[in-house]
Design an enzyme around this catalytic site. Structure first.
Site, PDB file in Angstrom:
ATOM      1  N   GLU A  44       0.656  -1.075   0.325  1.00  0.00           N
ATOM      2  CA  GLU A  44      -0.558   0.009  -0.399  1.00  0.00           C
ATOM      3  C   GLU A  44       0.807   1.674  -0.198  1.00  0.00           C
ATOM      4  OE1 GLU A  44      -3.848   2.080   2.417  1.00  0.00           O
ATOM      5  OE2 GLU A  44      -2.330   1.046   3.811  1.00  0.00           O
ATOM      6  N   LYS A 117      -9.961   2.456  -1.975  1.00  0.00           N
ATOM      7  CA  LYS A 117     -10.691   2.262  -0.984  1.00  0.00           C
ATOM      8  C   LYS A 117     -11.594   2.288  -0.036  1.00  0.00           C
ATOM      9  CE  LYS A 117      -7.477   1.422   3.831  1.00  0.00           C
ATOM     10  NZ  LYS A 117      -6.296   1.491   4.034  1.00  0.00           N
ATOM     11  N   CYS A 154      -5.360  -3.122   2.099  1.00  0.00           N
ATOM     12  CA  CYS A 154      -5.842  -2.454   3.828  1.00  0.00           C
ATOM     13  C   CYS A 154      -6.794  -2.934   4.904  1.00  0.00           C
ATOM     14  CB  CYS A 154      -5.057  -1.088   4.266  1.00  0.00           C
ATOM     15  SG  CYS A 154      -3.627  -1.582   5.459  1.00  0.00           S
TER      16      CYS A 154
END
Length: 295
Positions: A44, A117, A154
């Site tokens: 990431e 995300k 994540c």
């Protein structure tokens, strides 16, 4: 998904220099391709230090458009080496509108797709809500020459709903570029619990969905620019797991490492025949999942 897909994860440290970070990624990508990898995953926000430890408007200057410098850099590599690359960057969509975005570069250098995300944390040392707008592209796998990639980022890795929705949309793999680490003040028992939980939840997504899981983390101690905390010690431990959660490859905490594995698409079919979770789901009884809490 291709038969006997060779995949690679690039576990690396990330400095304050975008050029140095991309050069390190390039060296590792070239080595991975030379070893036969067809799909390569990076951590990431791998072009930058983890700037979300503090809230600083100057950091917005690091954001870039898509397409932009990083996607062009990775696209050239993908086309030269004939590989699919999954990268991660700080996306500038418009003035005042930014995302934490994964990009997927096809082996001909085209942009196959992107994922923004969806779950954005706001915790000490991880002030991501200050920087990132939650994603609006949904949980849609990206079709590529090596299969449909269920790319999540994540904090998304803790949510079974995200993995399930990627699966229901036809993902062949679950990929998690991540930047996660310890507070250096935590004792060893707490560090162990956090690490084991991180590995367990992602391997469980593989089991529950009958899919391979690729989790790629960064390494190293990155100081807090504000000096209000000792920073974050990113714990590495990237891994590749099969559709029964079996570990196929894993790295240690402190090493820059290229992880390799060979994935056979027939494994998903075989596993789902003996563990038919999708068949037995009670979709008629799950309506309360769209509620925040059952008061």
């Amino acid at each position: 998904m291709l038969e006997n897909l060779h995949v690679a994860l690039i576990q690396q440290a990330c400095s304050g220099s975008r050029e140095d970070n991309l050069n390190a990624s390039e060296r590792a990508i070239r080595r991975a391709a030379a070893e036969g990898a067809r799909l390569i995953l990076l951590p990431e926000l791998h072009t930058l230090p983890y700037f979300c430890q503090t809230e600083d408007v100057a950091c917005f200057d690091w954001a870039e458009s898509i397409p932009g410098p990083t996607t062009e850099f990775l696209a050239d590599l993908a086309a030269e080496l004939r590989v699919v690359i999954v990268g991660s960057l700080f996306e500038r969509r418009a003035p005042g509108l930014y995302h934490n975005t994964a990009v997927i570069l096809e082996q001909d250098g085209t942009l196959a797709g992107k994922y923004r995300k969806m779950h954005i944390p706001d915790d000490p040392g991880y002030y991501e809500k200050f920087y990132f707008t939650p994603g609006d592209l949904g949980f849609q796998p990206i079709p590529t020459s090596v299969g449909k990639l269920g790319v999540l980022v994540c904090w998304d890795q803790w949510y079974p709903e995200a993995a399930r929705l990627m699966t229901l949309a036809g993902a062949d793999l679950l990929l998690y570029p991540t930047a996660i680490g310890w507070d250096p003040n935590d004792d060893e028992a707490e560090k162990r619990r956090q690490l084991e939980a991180w590995q367990l939840i992602q391997r469980a997504h593989g089991v529950a969905n009958g899919l391979p899981v690729l989790a790629c983390n960064r390494i190293g101690l990155e100081p807090d620019p504000s000096r209000r905390s000792p920073g974050i010690h990113f714990w590495g431990r990237s891994f590749i797991a099969g559709p029964q959660g079996e570990l196929l490859a894993r790295a240690e905490a402190e090493e820059e490492k290229i992880l390799f594995a060979c994935l056979a698409p027939g494994r998903t079919e075989a596993v789902r025949r003996i563990w038919p979770y999708l068949r037995d789901r009670r979709i008629d009884a799950y309506h309360d999942l769209i509620r925040r809490f059952l008061d």
